[in-house]
Motif scaffolding. Sequence first.
Motif, short mmCIF file in Angstrom:
data_model
loop_
_atom_site.label_atom_id
_atom_site.label_comp_id
_atom_site.label_asym_id
_atom_site.label_seq_id
_atom_site.Cartn_x
_atom_site.Cartn_y
_atom_site.Cartn_z
N ILE A 275 5.53 10.27 -6.90
CA ILE A 275 6.97 10.13 -6.13
C ILE A 275 7.55 9.03 -7.21
O ILE A 275 8.77 9.15 -7.65
CB ILE A 275 7.00 10.04 -4.86
N ALA A 276 6.83 7.98 -7.41
CA ALA A 276 7.70 6.51 -7.69
C ALA A 276 6.92 6.25 -9.14
O ALA A 276 6.02 6.68 -9.47
CB ALA A 276 7.36 5.46 -6.97
N ASP A 277 7.89 5.79 -9.85
CA ASP A 277 7.61 5.22 -11.18
C ASP A 277 7.22 3.72 -11.00
O ASP A 277 8.04 2.90 -10.39
CB ASP A 277 8.81 5.38 -12.23
N THR B 102 8.40 -14.16 -4.34
CA THR B 102 7.82 -15.28 -4.33
C THR B 102 6.32 -15.17 -4.46
O THR B 102 5.54 -16.07 -4.71
CB THR B 102 8.14 -16.28 -3.42
N ARG B 103 5.93 -14.10 -3.68
CA ARG B 103 4.28 -13.73 -3.83
C ARG B 103 3.86 -12.91 -4.64
O ARG B 103 2.51 -12.77 -5.05
CB ARG B 103 4.06 -13.37 -2.36
N SER B 104 4.95 -11.77 -5.20
CA SER B 104 4.04 -10.65 -5.79
C SER B 104 4.94 -10.35 -7.01
O SER B 104 6.30 -10.80 -7.18
CB SER B 104 4.06 -9.55 -5.00
N ASP B 105 4.25 -9.70 -8.28
CA ASP B 105 5.09 -9.26 -9.31
C ASP B 105 5.39 -7.91 -9.29
O ASP B 105 5.69 -7.22 -10.13
CB ASP B 105 4.28 -9.80 -10.63
N ARG B 106 5.18 -7.26 -8.17
CA ARG B 106 4.99 -5.73 -8.27
C ARG B 106 6.56 -5.02 -8.11
O ARG B 106 6.66 -4.12 -8.52
CB ARG B 106 4.62 -5.45 -6.53
N PHE B 107 7.57 -5.91 -7.76
CA PHE B 107 9.06 -5.42 -7.73
C PHE B 107 9.70 -5.86 -9.12
O PHE B 107 9.64 -6.86 -9.28
CB PHE B 107 9.41 -5.63 -6.44
N ALA B 108 10.24 -4.90 -9.41
CA ALA B 108 11.34 -5.13 -10.76
C ALA B 108 12.70 -5.76 -10.47
O ALA B 108 13.12 -6.57 -11.11
CB ALA B 108 11.58 -3.84 -11.61
N ALA B 109 13.09 -5.67 -9.05
CA ALA B 109 14.34 -6.32 -8.64
C ALA B 109 14.21 -6.44 -6.99
O ALA B 109 13.49 -5.30 -6.40
CB ALA B 109 15.51 -5.53 -9.00
N ALA C 215 0.88 -1.27 0.09
CA ALA C 215 -0.14 -0.01 -0.07
C ALA C 215 0.87 1.19 0.05
O ALA C 215 0.44 2.39 -0.73
CB ALA C 215 -0.94 0.02 1.07
N GLY C 216 2.07 1.17 0.66
CA GLY C 216 2.93 2.33 0.54
C GLY C 216 3.68 2.74 -0.75
O GLY C 216 3.87 3.60 -1.05
N VAL C 217 3.61 1.50 -1.53
CA VAL C 217 4.28 1.79 -2.89
C VAL C 217 3.26 2.39 -3.60
O VAL C 217 3.37 3.27 -4.48
CB VAL C 217 4.72 0.38 -3.33
N ASP C 218 1.88 1.69 -3.48
CA ASP C 218 0.84 2.35 -4.58
C ASP C 218 0.76 3.82 -4.11
O ASP C 218 0.65 4.58 -5.01
CB ASP C 218 -0.43 1.54 -4.03
N ALA C 219 0.94 4.14 -2.79
CA ALA C 219 0.58 5.47 -2.28
C ALA C 219 1.86 6.51 -2.93
O ALA C 219 1.60 7.54 -3.52
CB ALA C 219 0.54 5.64 -0.79
N SER C 220 2.80 5.98 -2.99
CA SER C 220 4.12 6.70 -3.54
C SER C 220 3.81 6.79 -4.92
O SER C 220 4.21 7.98 -5.54
CB SER C 220 5.49 6.00 -3.08
N VAL C 221 3.41 6.14 -5.84
CA VAL C 221 3.06 5.98 -7.30
C VAL C 221 1.93 7.02 -7.46
O VAL C 221 2.18 8.05 -8.42
CB VAL C 221 2.95 4.58 -7.92
#
Length: 648
Positions: free
Chosen positions: A497-499, A520-527, A487-493
Motif C-alpha cells: 500500500i505504502a512506499d 525526535t525518536r525515529s527516522d521512519r518519517f520523511a515529514a 507497526a501499522g506503517v510497516d504492515a502497510s508497506v
Amino acid sequence: MASAAQRVGRAVTPDLLMRLLRPSEAALSRDGRQIAFAVTESFSEPNERPRSRIWLSAVDGEPRQVTHGPGVDMLPRFSPDGRLLAFASDREQPGLMSLYLLATGGEGEDEAQPLGRLEGSVEDIQWAAGGGSLVVLAADPGSDRAGAQQATRIVAKDGADDDPDIRRPFRAWRRLLRVDTASGEAAEVGTEGVNVWEFDLRDEGSAVAVVSDDPSESSWYDAYVALLDLDARTARNLYRPRWQLQALCSSPDGRRVAFVEGLCSDRTIVTGPVKVVELQSGEVRELPVDDVGWLGWSDDETLLYAGWQGLGSRCGRIALDGSHTELWSGEATIGTRYVPRITVDARGETVAAVRESAGEAPEVVLFENGSWRSISRLNDEVAGELELPRWERFAWTAHDGLELEGLLARPAGHEGGPLPLVVWVHGGPTASWTWQFAPQYGHSLLLASAGYAVLAPNPRGSAGRGAAFREAVLGDMGGEDFEDILAGVDASVAAGIADEDRVGIFGGSYGGFMSALAVTRSDRFAAAVPMAVVSNWLSFHLTTNIGRFDELFLDDDPYRPGGAYFERSPVAQAPGSRTPTLIVHGELDLCTPVGQARELYQALVDAGVETELAVYPREGHGYVERAHQIDVWQRMRAWFDRHLLREF
C-alpha cells in the motif's frame, strides 16, 4: 479487509468541505412526534464562533429552520407538553450563551424570546416536570471550555479585556440556576463551593450531578457524583470514582443514578462501562457493557445506551439484571466525532440520532424497523459533488501479538502500486477513529484527493476496544502506542500500500505529541506536521489548564529528576533529529499552550532540522476560521508534497 464504496466526483477542496453542515444536539419531544436539532457551519469568520441554527420537524415531516441567529443557537430542549422549545443563544452577547423560548407551532421568522438575564453562559438546559421552570447549567465568564470545544476561555465578545490579566484559583464556577418560565426570574439553586460539570433533574427539588470542589478544568479529572437538594442548596456525596464520569442520568422513579465511568483524557468524550448507584443504600453495580458514551432510562429497570464498537458504533438496551438487547451496530458513527449519542422519547420507544459514515454525510435520522431513515437532507447537494476515497478497515499485529486496526483511505480510481502514505494520529489518547464522512476538517479526503494514502490508526489507549485496551496507555504515553503506529506503517508497506521512503505523519493534541515524538525518536518519517502539540511535559504541566491529565496519564511526579516528564518529552530527544517538521498551533489554546509549539520549534532549529512554525491568532485547540482552515491545508499539503513526492 472490509472496504467502503468510493464515489468519483469533483476533486475535494477546503471550500467544498466547508459547505458541509454539521447537525448535532438532536432532541425528541417526550411524545416522540417532534424532533429539534442544531445545524452548525463548518467554519467561522474572524472573532466569531461557527454559526449555528435550530431546526424543527415532525418525525414524519420536513425539517424547517426556526432560528436565525445571528450568532450561535444551540441546545434545543422541548417542554414536557411539546409546545415550547428552550434553547441557548449568544445573539444578545456574542460569546455568552443566554436562555430563549420559542413556540413550536409558530410559523414566523424566529419568534424566540429571551428568558431571564443570567450572569453566566448556558451549557445545559432541563425542564422541570410541570413545565413551570427550567434548571440551567451556566458557566461564569472566565471559565474554560473543554479541549473538544476548542479549549478557549468563555468571555463576552464585547467585554473589556483584562488589563492587567489577574489569575487566582477558584474564580469562575459552573452553577445551577432555576428560571421561572412565566416571569424569567432566575435564582441559583446549586450548592455553594460545588462546581457542577453536568446534572440531571431527579424531581423539581433535587438533581444528581457530576461535581468537584474546585472549578478549574483540571479538577474535572477527580469529579464525583453527588445528590443536590436544590431548595436547601446542599450536596451529598454518592460515589467517588476511580476514573472519569459522563452521561449521568436519574431513573424515572428517582431511586437510582446511572453513569459512565472510564479512563478518559478529555472532558465530554468519556466512554466506559455503565455503573448504577442505589441512592438509598449506596450499592454500586456495574453492567456488562463497555465503551458507552451516552445513557438514558427507558423505564425504572432498563437503560438505553450508545457507544463505540471497534471502528463503528452501536446502540441498545440493557436491564439492571445485565440482560442486553442490541438495537443496531455498524460501520457508521451515531452522534458526533467524539461522542456516541442517540435521543429517545419519554417511553424509550422512538429513537433518533445524527448519523454519518464513510460514504454518507451527517444527517438526522430516525430508527425504524431495524434501520435508519433520514429526516434531514442538509448535505445531499455538496456530498454528491465530492470525490470520495476508497475507505477500508486495515488490520495489523503489534510486536507483542496484540491485534490492531485503523482506517485506510486511498485515492479514488487508484489501481494499485505503493503510494505516499500519511499517518493521521488521533487526539486523546482515549479518542478513536470511527467511520465518518469528513472528520476534523476533512484532511483525509483532501490528502486522498491529492494522491496520498491515509492511515488513521487506533493504537492501544483508544476507545472502542474495552477497558484493558483503553488503560494500556497509562504510564506509557509515547511508548507501546507509538510502537503500534510504527507497526501499522510497516504492515502497510508489506501489503504494497505504502512506499516506505514516502511516509509522513501528522495529528493534533495527543496526535500532535505523537507526531513530535516521531520526529525526535525515529527516522521512519520523511515529514511531519504536529498540530496543537505537546513537546515538554514539565512546562506543559505548569502552563496547561489540565495539569491533572499529565499526572494521571504519565503516572509520575512532574518534579522527579529524569522521570517520565523528561523521558517522554520530544524536546528532550530533539538533538539528532532529521525529519522536516511543520508545526501548527492556535494562539489561544489553553489545553496545549502555544509555548509548547515554540519550544519544539526552537529545539528543532537548534538541532539543525528544517522546520517552520505557523501560529494562528484567535484560534484555540483547533482551527475554525475559514481562512485559517484553508491556510493550514495549503501549508500541510505543500510540506508533504515537497518531502514525500520529491525524487530520492
